[in-house]
Design an enzyme around this catalytic site. Structure first.
Site, short mmCIF file in Angstrom:
data_model
loop_
_atom_site.label_atom_id
_atom_site.label_comp_id
_atom_site.label_asym_id
_atom_site.label_seq_id
_atom_site.Cartn_x
_atom_site.Cartn_y
_atom_site.Cartn_z
N VAL A 1 1.17 -1.34 0.12
CA VAL A 1 -0.10 0.22 0.12
C VAL A 1 0.45 1.09 -0.27
CG1 VAL A 1 -1.68 1.00 1.60
CG2 VAL A 1 -1.84 -1.40 1.50
N ASP B 1 -12.47 -11.71 7.10
CA ASP B 1 -10.93 -12.12 7.75
C ASP B 1 -10.65 -10.63 8.47
OD1 ASP B 1 -8.14 -12.44 7.46
OD2 ASP B 1 -7.77 -11.27 5.98
N PRO C 1 -6.48 -7.88 13.38
CA PRO C 1 -6.41 -7.02 14.08
C PRO C 1 -5.70 -5.64 12.97
CG PRO C 1 -5.88 -7.77 15.83
CD PRO C 1 -6.58 -8.63 14.86
N ASP D 1 -9.62 -4.11 3.74
CA ASP D 1 -9.76 -5.53 3.49
C ASP D 1 -10.44 -6.55 3.60
OD1 ASP D 1 -8.17 -7.46 2.07
OD2 ASP D 1 -6.44 -7.93 3.90
#
Length: 137
Positions: free
Chosen positions: A4, A112, A115, A130
């Site tokens: 990213v 999914d 943290p 995500d």
């Protein structure tokens, strides 16, 4: 799954996050996963879900353009600071639950939640990111 980057959208004059699929994951199943993430997240409009602005491919590198969250993922926060104080943990959990509820109402299951997929902005905003292995019901 990818890297990213912080980038600048010159047309709209805003900073964004660009997730580029790792070259070793350029197979069709991973391209479909990235595409599914983009479509799932883009179909959601909620203050606790990272907004997706665009999806495409440049020189065989698939990418997603997303809202930039100025902060850290919860995994990094926990690693650096240890467990959250109870009130903060409850607040973060409640914000994540709101995001997941909004996705479920639209028939999308994240699959999914962890943290590293929970982003906490410097301003305290909590965002779920995500949706790469999300499934539509």
């Amino acid at each position: 799954m990818g890297v990213v980057y912080r980038a600048r959208d010159e047309r709209l004059r805003r900073d964004v996050a660009v997730k580029v699929l790792h070259p070793s994951l350029a197979g069709p199943q991973y391209l479909e996963r990235l595409s599914r993430e983009a479509r799932a997240a883009a179909s959601l409009n909620h203050p606790n879900i990272v907004a997706v602005f665009d999806f495409g491919e440049e020189q065989s590198d698939p990418y997603i353009v997303m809202e930039l969250i100025d902060g850290q993922d919860l995994s990094s926060i926990l690693r650096e600071n240890g467990p959250l104080p109870p009130r903060q943990a409850a607040r973060v959990s409640a914000e994540v639950a709101k995001a997941l509820q909004a996705a479920h109402v639209r028939g999308i299951v994240h699959r999914d939640v962890k943290p590293s997929n929970i982003l906490v902005g410097r301003d305290g905003r909590v965002k779920v990111a995500d949706f790469g292995i999300a499934r539509a019901l």
